[in-house]
Design a protein around this motif. Structure first.
Motif, mmCIF file in Angstrom:
data_model
loop_
_atom_site.group_PDB
_atom_site.id
_atom_site.type_symbol
_atom_site.label_atom_id
_atom_site.label_comp_id
_atom_site.label_asym_id
_atom_site.label_seq_id
_atom_site.Cartn_x
_atom_site.Cartn_y
_atom_site.Cartn_z
ATOM 1 N N TYR A 90 0.872 -1.250 0.007
ATOM 2 C CA TYR A 90 0.082 -0.082 -0.077
ATOM 3 C C TYR A 90 0.807 1.083 -0.010
ATOM 4 C CZ TYR A 90 -2.900 3.704 1.774
ATOM 5 O OH TYR A 90 -3.529 5.304 1.806
ATOM 6 N N THR A 91 1.791 1.447 0.828
ATOM 7 C CA THR A 91 2.623 2.393 0.986
ATOM 8 C C THR A 91 3.367 2.937 -0.287
ATOM 9 O OG1 THR A 91 3.025 1.919 3.298
ATOM 10 C CG2 THR A 91 4.449 3.696 2.366
ATOM 11 N N CYS A 92 3.693 1.908 -1.062
ATOM 12 C CA CYS A 92 4.457 2.355 -2.262
ATOM 13 C C CYS A 92 3.669 2.022 -3.589
ATOM 14 C CB CYS A 92 5.788 1.292 -2.118
ATOM 15 S SG CYS A 92 5.668 -0.599 -2.779
ATOM 16 N N TYR A 93 2.414 1.987 -3.368
ATOM 17 C CA TYR A 93 1.429 1.815 -4.520
ATOM 18 C C TYR A 93 1.640 2.954 -5.385
ATOM 19 C CZ TYR A 93 -2.889 0.570 -6.746
ATOM 20 O OH TYR A 93 -4.137 0.259 -7.489
ATOM 21 N N ASN A 94 1.820 2.688 -6.599
ATOM 22 C CA ASN A 94 2.362 3.740 -7.584
ATOM 23 C C ASN A 94 1.060 4.746 -7.750
ATOM 24 O OD1 ASN A 94 5.010 3.433 -8.216
ATOM 25 N ND2 ASN A 94 4.705 1.466 -9.626
ATOM 26 N N CYS A 111 6.794 8.414 6.470
ATOM 27 C CA CYS A 111 7.416 8.702 7.812
ATOM 28 C C CYS A 111 6.250 8.131 8.728
ATOM 29 C CB CYS A 111 7.316 10.187 8.119
ATOM 30 S SG CYS A 111 6.011 11.239 7.974
ATOM 31 N N ILE A 112 4.872 7.816 8.255
ATOM 32 C CA ILE A 112 4.376 6.987 9.261
ATOM 33 C C ILE A 112 3.319 6.194 8.548
ATOM 34 C CG2 ILE A 112 2.361 7.421 10.916
ATOM 35 C CD1 ILE A 112 3.223 9.969 11.569
ATOM 36 N N SER A 113 3.056 4.962 8.911
ATOM 37 C CA SER A 113 2.266 4.161 8.203
ATOM 38 C C SER A 113 1.349 3.415 9.196
ATOM 39 C CB SER A 113 2.989 2.917 7.303
ATOM 40 O OG SER A 113 3.805 2.415 7.990
ATOM 41 N N MET A 114 -0.061 3.192 9.013
ATOM 42 C CA MET A 114 -0.993 2.596 9.870
ATOM 43 C C MET A 114 -2.275 2.035 9.329
ATOM 44 S SD MET A 114 -2.368 6.115 11.802
ATOM 45 C CE MET A 114 -1.025 7.032 11.469
ATOM 46 N N VAL A 115 -2.767 1.011 9.981
ATOM 47 C CA VAL A 115 -4.151 0.768 9.685
ATOM 48 C C VAL A 115 -4.901 1.177 10.944
ATOM 49 C CG1 VAL A 115 -5.799 -1.302 9.509
ATOM 50 C CG2 VAL A 115 -3.610 -1.341 8.561
ATOM 51 N N ILE A 116 -6.037 1.776 10.734
ATOM 52 C CA ILE A 116 -6.852 2.290 11.751
ATOM 53 C C ILE A 116 -8.273 1.642 11.673
ATOM 54 C CG2 ILE A 116 -8.075 4.424 12.574
ATOM 55 C CD1 ILE A 116 -6.085 6.028 10.657
ATOM 56 N N ASN A 117 -8.614 1.027 12.820
ATOM 57 C CA ASN A 117 -9.790 0.326 12.973
ATOM 58 C C ASN A 117 -10.738 0.900 13.983
ATOM 59 O OD1 ASN A 117 -11.471 -1.882 12.766
ATOM 60 N ND2 ASN A 117 -10.739 -2.707 14.657
ATOM 61 N N SER A 276 10.528 5.617 9.302
ATOM 62 C CA SER A 276 10.605 6.258 7.912
ATOM 63 C C SER A 276 11.235 5.344 6.926
ATOM 64 C CB SER A 276 11.181 7.439 7.863
ATOM 65 O OG SER A 276 10.768 8.378 8.889
ATOM 66 N N LYS A 277 10.748 5.476 5.616
ATOM 67 C CA LYS A 277 11.424 4.722 4.647
ATOM 68 C C LYS A 277 11.437 5.785 3.303
ATOM 69 C CE LYS A 277 11.390 0.352 4.326
ATOM 70 N NZ LYS A 277 11.104 -0.946 4.149
ATOM 71 N N LEU A 278 12.428 5.785 2.586
ATOM 72 C CA LEU A 278 12.484 6.320 1.245
ATOM 73 C C LEU A 278 11.857 5.671 0.222
ATOM 74 C CD1 LEU A 278 13.994 8.864 -0.509
ATOM 75 C CD2 LEU A 278 15.633 7.021 -1.010
ATOM 76 N N ILE A 279 10.809 6.312 -0.402
ATOM 77 C CA ILE A 279 9.778 5.511 -1.491
ATOM 78 C C ILE A 279 10.165 6.124 -2.648
ATOM 79 C CG2 ILE A 279 7.579 5.484 -2.020
ATOM 80 C CD1 ILE A 279 8.005 4.536 0.879
ATOM 81 N N ARG A 280 10.467 7.171 -3.317
ATOM 82 C CA ARG A 280 10.788 7.590 -4.391
ATOM 83 C C ARG A 280 11.971 8.793 -4.459
ATOM 84 N NH1 ARG A 280 5.599 8.711 -8.280
ATOM 85 N NH2 ARG A 280 5.449 6.462 -8.372
ATOM 86 N N GLY A 281 12.767 9.078 -5.438
ATOM 87 C CA GLY A 281 13.746 9.867 -5.694
ATOM 88 C C GLY A 281 14.981 9.714 -4.963
ATOM 89 N N PHE A 282 15.513 10.959 -4.665
ATOM 90 C CA PHE A 282 16.666 10.954 -4.256
ATOM 91 C C PHE A 282 16.805 11.389 -2.564
ATOM 92 C CE2 PHE A 282 17.076 11.749 -8.647
ATOM 93 C CZ PHE A 282 18.200 10.750 -8.922
#
Length: 293
Positions: A90-94, A111-117, A276-282
């Motif tokens: 999901y996070t990297c879904y183009n 910088c943040i990722s979550m499932v909210i229920n 955090s994780k780099l997703i796209r670019g430099f």
């Protein structure tokens, strides 16, 4: 002409203008149903089986704890999903990241990722601005993304927003008086009383400016209301605001939450590195700063 978006590569002029005017933009059916089904199954695996990893944090709905509920009926959020291969789809879904690029630019970090229920009986999330939680900026280089996994309506606690409120500054917040959940903050004495409710179908995705005032209502139904969400920043964001007074409280909350799983944490900003994780670019200033901690 455009202050809050970066380019029109993946958005029409009308879509950009709507985000500029209102501080949010819904794109219907943006996320594939199979992807959401996989994320739902993974969420149920985590919260119903007690599965835990060094990264994923499981949070419970405090207002329901006295009812002796378990699993999906008690868990209201799991977060820090970037190292989970299912949730990361999901996070990297183009198609999603393409829209993010049109808002903040082509160099992107999650910088943040979550499932909210929202289980049946879950309480409201009072009015707030997401930027209250972030120790970095500039503010227009951050965007929140929220995708409905279930039908979202007023009865089950859909999101609501105050269109155009992103044009104001960060407002005073306080520890939520209308919630029992840890880490929930709400705006002090907000005068607007007529929010716009975001009625959404599974796969519909809303992009939120971090200053737009929003919240969600209680779940008054017998069904669940799930969403998956990520926040993205432009890689040249820097920790320019981390000494704001309220960040001292945020630091205590974050350290309390992370210290048992991450003994190597040295300071508040260190916690952002593991989220955090780099997703796209430099890589940019954000990566350079974190690499020095």
């Amino acid at each position: 002409m455009f202050q809050y978006t970066n380019n029109g590569k993946f958005l029409t002029t009308e879509q950009r203008q709507f985000y500029e005017d209102n501080g949010y933009l819904i794109i219907p059916k943006l996320v594939d149903s199979d992807l959401l089904d996989n994320c739902r199954s993974r969420f149920l695996e985590v919260c119903n089986s007690g599965l835990s990893t060094v990264d994923i944090m499981v949070m419970k709905e405090q207002s329901l704890k006295h009812k002796n509920l378990k699993g999906e009926y008690l868990v209201n959020k799991i977060q820090n999903l970037l190292n989970d291969k299912v949730f990361f789809t999901y996070t990297c879904y183009n198609p999603l990241v393409d829209v993010v690029e049109s808002i903040i630019g082509s160099n992107i970090t999650c910088c943040i990722s979550m499932v909210i229920n929202k289980p049946p009986g879950a309480e409201q999330h009072s009015m707030h601005q997401d930027y209250y939680y972030f120790p970095f900026g500039p503010v227009n280089s951050i965007v929140g993304v929220w995708t409905a996994m279930d039908v979202c309506n007023v009865e089950n606690g859909c999101l609501y927003v105050f269109p155009g409120s992103h044009k104001n500054n960060l407002l005073p917040h306080e520890n939520g008086k209308n919630t029992t959940n840890v880490g929930y903050y709400e705006i002090v004495n907000y005068n607007e009383v007529h929010p716009h409710h975001l009625l959404m179908e599974p796969g519909d995705t809303v992009f939120l400016h971090p200053l737009v005032v929003h919240g969600s209502g209680p779940n008054l139904t017998t069904n669940f209301r799930k969403a998956i969400s990520s926040f993205y920043l432009e890689n040249n964001c820097d920790f320019i605001d981390y000494k704001r007074k309220h960040q001292e409280e945020m630091e205590k909350v974050m350290f309390e939450a992370y210290k048992t799983k991450h003994s190597q944490l040295k300071n508040y900003l260190d916690a952002w590195r593991i989220r955090s994780k780099l997703i796209r670019g430099f890589p940019g200033a954000y990566q350079r700063y974190l690499s020095q901690l």
